[in-house]
Every structure is written in structure tokens, then in C-alpha cells.
Design a protein around this motif. Structure first.
Motif, PDB file in Angstrom:
ATOM      1  N   MET A  44       0.837  -1.203   0.000  1.00  0.00           N
ATOM      2  CA  MET A  44       0.000   0.000   0.000  1.00  0.00           C
ATOM      3  C   MET A  44       0.865   1.243   0.000  1.00  0.00           C
ATOM      4  SD  MET A  44      -2.959  -1.006   2.770  1.00  0.00           S
ATOM      5  CE  MET A  44      -3.816   0.536   2.479  1.00  0.00           C
ATOM      6  N   GLY A  45       0.372   2.313  -0.619  1.00  0.00           N
ATOM      7  CA  GLY A  45       1.114   3.562  -0.647  1.00  0.00           C
ATOM      8  C   GLY A  45       1.010   4.291   0.679  1.00  0.00           C
ATOM      9  N   GLY A  46       1.752   5.380   0.765  1.00  0.00           N
ATOM     10  CA  GLY A  46       1.749   6.158   1.989  1.00  0.00           C
ATOM     11  C   GLY A  46       0.507   7.029   2.093  1.00  0.00           C
ATOM     12  N   MET A  47       0.318   7.631   3.292  1.00  0.00           N
ATOM     13  CA  MET A  47      -0.771   8.562   3.524  1.00  0.00           C
ATOM     14  C   MET A  47      -0.438   9.872   2.813  1.00  0.00           C
ATOM     15  SD  MET A  47      -3.545   9.850   4.987  1.00  0.00           S
ATOM     16  CE  MET A  47      -4.100   8.588   6.121  1.00  0.00           C
ATOM     17  N   LYS A  48      -1.072  10.106   1.641  1.00  0.00           N
ATOM     18  CA  LYS A  48      -0.763  11.294   0.839  1.00  0.00           C
ATOM     19  C   LYS A  48      -1.764  12.419   1.096  1.00  0.00           C
ATOM     20  CE  LYS A  48       1.645   8.950  -2.965  1.00  0.00           C
ATOM     21  NZ  LYS A  48       1.628   7.600  -2.371  1.00  0.00           N
ATOM     22  N   ASP A  49      -3.008  12.077   1.393  1.00  0.00           N
ATOM     23  CA  ASP A  49      -4.046  13.082   1.589  1.00  0.00           C
ATOM     24  C   ASP A  49      -4.526  12.986   3.037  1.00  0.00           C
ATOM     25  OD1 ASP A  49      -6.127  14.822   1.576  1.00  0.00           O
ATOM     26  OD2 ASP A  49      -7.348  13.733   0.122  1.00  0.00           O
TER      27      ASP A  49
END
Length: 544
Positions: free
Chosen positions: A1-6
Motif C-alpha cells: 500500500m502507498g503512503g498517507m498522501k491526503d
């Protein structure tokens, strides 16, 4: 999973599953082996000397805890050290704690408590603000009837008033308000290996650390405080939990057994802190064009029997009472009076609601008297960039009150509602607009020089990141908000961020969970710590 961007993306709260499933363990749910219960004997008189307290013979396994069991200082550390943990020779409000009964059966404790006899020598109580304001030196706070007094001024009120066309004068009263949190005050204390551990329902773990150290006369290294899932606070679990925490701890030290102290609802309402009642008088001088030339405000707050947090609440009350309006000539005075009633304390808004109710209603009355639209009157006096606040602070940033007011008027259909009938279907209907501000954090040098909050962010060997802060989760979502700040700063998924309820054994003192400071102030500290950690994320273990 990607990082917390928003960071604004909705996520499931970290405390969601346990609370929704009903598996979260609150203080009253805990039953460690050998646990004893405690109940509190409280004053039945508002003001009296204690001539004698007669406890009936107690069965084996039951004991008394009172002021004689306080090895350190029998006084609650807040702003002024004046409130005892247990009454010392006198009582000053109905509900003041006198002693504890401790034993293995809670119902039996209640029966024994009902048989305790107290010989009171009653004294004339002060039960209203008016009585307190008319009082001389014969009271608990010394040579004057108030605990604290503040004044400030701006411009020349008297000179401006001489040029006014009229003076509008009002008097406003507000009463007690109960926080009505779902979970009553609750503490569980254990004493083991020379260390006392207190778990419970609270907002400010380090307030309790200080209180325990003072009452026990110990170094803070022998004291540990752990917040449990907490069923609401709203200010009612800011300073008050220090008292039941110390009571439970003293009982645990004396008996060598875990001791649980949970208030019943009636008891909680009787003796815990409430919103300060207030009497606020405002005079405004207005010229022939409807401009407010000068204003004078007098604030009287009912502090109750002890000073508590009244000095800080009063400060915010007198800062708030001038509202969002530009008035060049001001004179403001505030006093927190002593009465023989329950101690007034922290409550959401911290003095602001009483003040804003008064100034906003006063603005309506001015508009009515001079025959102008109340929204137009407000707009004409809104503070703007370059103005100075009531206390002389320069507004350096844009003030967006006009745009906000436009949006509220449009979204609410204010004009249509105001033009509509006042009596419809036998019901009186009305609409109003109020405009006010809210401050975050402590004023002046509070955050920098007094609170000096600290946090830690630690990368574990398994690749997760642990947040260590003493900000308490009391339903407002601070655990999740802080985790989002750290996740976004580090560019990692939320799932890799771990956040437990505060434990002073491992968490530094981040400051109290009050004044809407947890996200803005403590969140900023976490971001700074996470930024420093970011360059070391390739290390197996690291901490900032």
C-alpha cells in the motif's frame, strides 16, 4: 500500500473496533485479583468546622483513609494551592471529601458509610455571587471576597463617552452547566515494588502525576499514570481527576491491594467541577451615526469554594467578552469570587461561551435601540487586518469575517427567515446571527515557556512507527489525527503507525489535552519529530 498522501482522506478511527464491538475495557470493567472498592464520605454542609467524625467499628478487611494518610502535602496542585484532597478541620462546600471507606464489598461499604456520624459546627455560607460581591474579608480566600482580579484598558473611555449620543447598558447572567460525560469519574490504583500506578478516565495524565507526587511526597519516578478508554470529558476530566486518583492511590498504598474508586452518577454531579456561573455587565457608548465609541465591561465569575482553574478561565472570559469588534476605547475588569459551592472548573470553551453570549446579545440590543440591522452593525465594527485587539495585539493577517458572514447568511437563508412571520402555527419563531472567535492553545508564553510539550516518534524493528504522546483520546479522535500526521510526514501507510493510550511510564509530557491544542500544537510537534526521523528510516530502530 502507498503512503498517507491526503491527510483529509477519511479513515477508520484507531479506537473504532473496540468501542463499536463493546470490547473496550473502561475503568469499571477492570477487576484485578484482590481488588478493593472505595467510597467517599462527603460534606453535607456548605460551610462548617468539623468537630468530630465518628466511624463505626469496621469488619475485618475494611479500613479508613483520610488526611492522616497523606504523607506529603494535603493540597491539590493547580494554580493556587488551596484545595485539600481531604478536608482539614473544615468544609467549604456540599460534597467536599472528608474520608474514604475501603473494603472488598461495595454494597457493604455503602451501608457502613451511612453509619458514619459527622459533628458539624455550621458557619454562615456565601451562596450567591451577590453575597460574595457584597462580602468583606470574612471568607476562605483571605482579606477579599475574590480569588483573582484582572483589569485592562485601551484608549480613553471617559473622554469618548462624553461625545456619545446614547449609552446602551445590559446585565447578563449565566448559570452552572454540567459536562454530563457518559462515564463518571473512575480510577484504579495499584502499589507494587515501591511504585504506584493509577489507571483511569482522564484528560491530563501529567496533572495526575504531579498530584500523586505532591500527596505522596515521592519523586515522580515512583508514579505512573495510564489513561484508559475514557467516556467523554468536555473539561470535566481535566483537573478534577487528580482528586479521585490521589484517593485511590493512598488507599492502595495503605492496604497493599488494588483499589477501585468509581463515582455513582448522583455523586459525580454533586461534587465535580462545573462551568463557571457569571454576571456580566456591559455599557457601550454610541454616537449619532451608530458607531460604538467606547465600551466598559465588568465580569464576575463564581469560582466556588476553591480557586481551581478560575484564574485561567477568567483570563479567557475577559479576553473573549469584547468579541470580534473594533472598539478603540475599552475598559474591562474581571473577578473570580469565592462562594460556598462546588468548585467551578474547566468546560468546553473555558469562559468563552459566557462572554460571547453576553457580547452578542448586547450587540443585538444596541442595534434594536438605534434602529439598525444587527448584521450591519456587526459588519461595521468587525476587526480587520491592521487593527489592534482588545488587549492591544496587532492583527497582521487577513481577517475573513466578512466572507464567512456572507457564506453563513447565504447557506442559512437568513434574510428569508428573518423576514418571515414571527408567529406561525401557534409557535414563536426567530432567527439570529452571532459571530465569535476561538483560541487554540495557551495564551502569551504559555506553550513556549510553561507547557513546553514534548513527544516521541519511534521506529520499531518490525518496521512500524510508534507515536508516544500524552494527549488523551476522549472521543475527539486525537489518536487517529496524530497517526495521520505522522503517516503523511513519513510517507507510510496508516497501518504502520501504532498509537496507544497515554502511559507516563513511556510517554513524555506533551501538555494537557485542553484548549483545542492537541492537533495544532501537539500535532505540529509530532510532524517535527517525524521529519527528523524521516532521514533515519533505514535504521532498524530509531527515535526522535
Amino acid at each position: 500500500m502507498g503512503g498517507m498522501k491526503d491527510i483529509s482522506r477519511p479513515v477508520k478511527r484507531l479506537d473504532f473496533d473496540d468501542k463499536i464491538a463493546g470490547t473496550a475495557l473502561y475503568c469499571a470493567d477492570l477487576k484485578p485479583e484482590g481488588m478493593l472498592y472505595a467510597v467517599t464520605l462527603r460534606s453535607a454542609k456548605p460551610r462548617a468546622y468539623l468537630r468530630a467524625v465518628r466511624v463505626p467499628p469496621l469488619p475485618e478487611g475494611y479500613t479508613v483513609v483520610d488526611r492522616r494518610d497523606v504523607p506529603g502535602r494535603n493540597v491539590v496542585p493547580i494554580v493556587q494551592d488551596d484545595q485539600p484532597f481531604f478536608a482539614e478541620g473544615e468544609v467549604n462546600y456540599v460534597g467536599e471529601p472528608i474520608l474514604l471507606l475501603v473494603g472488598p464489598d461495595r454494597e457493604r461499604l455503602k451501608e457502613l458509610l451511612a453509619r458514619v456520624e459527622v459533628d458539624y459546627e455550621e458557619r454562615p455560607p456565601v451562596l450567591t455571587l451577590e453575597d460574595a460581591m457584597a462580602r468583606g474579608s470574612d471568607f476562605i480566600c483571605g482579606d477579599k471576597p475574590w480569588f483573582v482580579e484582572y483589569e485592562y484598558a485601551k484608549g480613553d473611555v471617559d473622554a469618548a463617552a462624553r461625545g456619545a449620543a446614547r449609552c446602551v447598558e445590559d446585565e447578563f447572567r449565566t448559570g452552572y452547566q454540567e459536562q454530563a460525560y457518559l462515564e463518571p469519574q473512575a480510577m484504579l490504583a495499584e502499589y507494587r515494588d515501591g511504585v504506584v500506578t493509577v489507571q483511569g478516565s482522564m484528560q491530563c495524565p501529567y496533572y495526575i502525576v504531579e498530584a500523586l507526587a505532591q500527596a505522596l511526597g515521592w519523586d515522580e519516578g515512583r508514579v505512573r499514570v495510564v489513561q484508559l478508554p475514557t467516556g467523554g470529558g468536555f473539561g470535566g476530566k481535566e483537573e478534577y481527576p487528580s482528586i479521585p486518583a490521589v484517593h485511590a492511590a493512598l488507599a492502595a498504598v495503605k492496604t497493599g491491594r488494588p483499589v477501585q474508586l468509581v463515582f455513582e452518577r448522583r455523586e459525580d454531579i454533586l461534587c465535580t467541577t462545573k462551568r463557571h456561573p457569571a454576571l456580566i455587565r456591559i455599557r457601550s457608548w454610541v454616537d449619532a451615526r451608530g458607531a460604538i465609541l467606547a465600551r466598559e465591561v465588568d465580569v464576575a465569575a463564581d469560582a466556588g469554594a476553591y480557586a481551581g482553574l478560575s484564574s485561567v478561565v477568567l483570563q479567557r472570559m475577559i479576553y473573549s467578552v469584547c468579541g470580534v469588534y473594533r472598539v478603540e476605547n475599552l475598559r474591562v475588569r474581571g473577578r473570580a469570587y469565592a462562594t460556598n459551592k462546588v468548585v467551578s472548573g474547566a468546560f468546553r470553551g473555558f469562559g468563552g461561551p459566557q462572554a460571547f453570549f453576553a457580547i452578542e446579545t448586547h450587540m443585538e440590543h444596541i442595534a434594536k435601540q438605534i434602529g439598525t440591522d444587527p448584521v450591519a452593525l456587526r459588519r461595521a465594527h468587525f476587526l480587520r487586518r491592521g487593527d489592534t485587539t482588545s488587549t492591544g495585539g496587532l492583527l497582521r493577517s487577513p481577517v475573513l469575517l466578512d466572507g464567512l458572514t456572507d457564506a453563513v447568511l447565504e447557506l442559512s437563508g437568513y434574510e428569508k427567515k428573518r423576514a418571515g412571520p414571527r408567529n406561525q402555527d401557534g409557535k414563536l419563531r426567530g432567527v439570529g446571527l452571532s459571530v465569535f472567535f476561538h483560541g487554540c492553545g495557551f495564551t502569551g508564553a504559555g506553550e513556549r515557556d510553561i507547557i513546553r510539550g514534548r513527544v516521541r516518534v519511534r521506529k520499531e524493528r518490525d518496521g512500524t512507527v510508534r507515536v508516544l504522546a500524552s494527549s488523551a483520546e476522549i472521543g475527539q479522535g486525537v489518536m487517529t489525527a496524530h497517526a495521520k500526521v505522522v503517516a503523511q510526514t513519513l510517507g507510510i501507510p496508516m497501518e504502520r503507525v501504532k498509537y496507544d493510550y497515554p502511559d507516563t511510564g513511556v510517554c513524555p509530557d506533551s501538555g494537557p489535552t485542553v484548549a483545542s491544542r492537541s492537533v495544532m500544537v501537539v500535532g505540529s510537534l509530532l510532524r517535527e519529530a517525524a521529519l527528523r526521523l524521516k532521514g533515519r528510516m533505514d535504521e532498524p530502530e530509531c527515535e526522535e
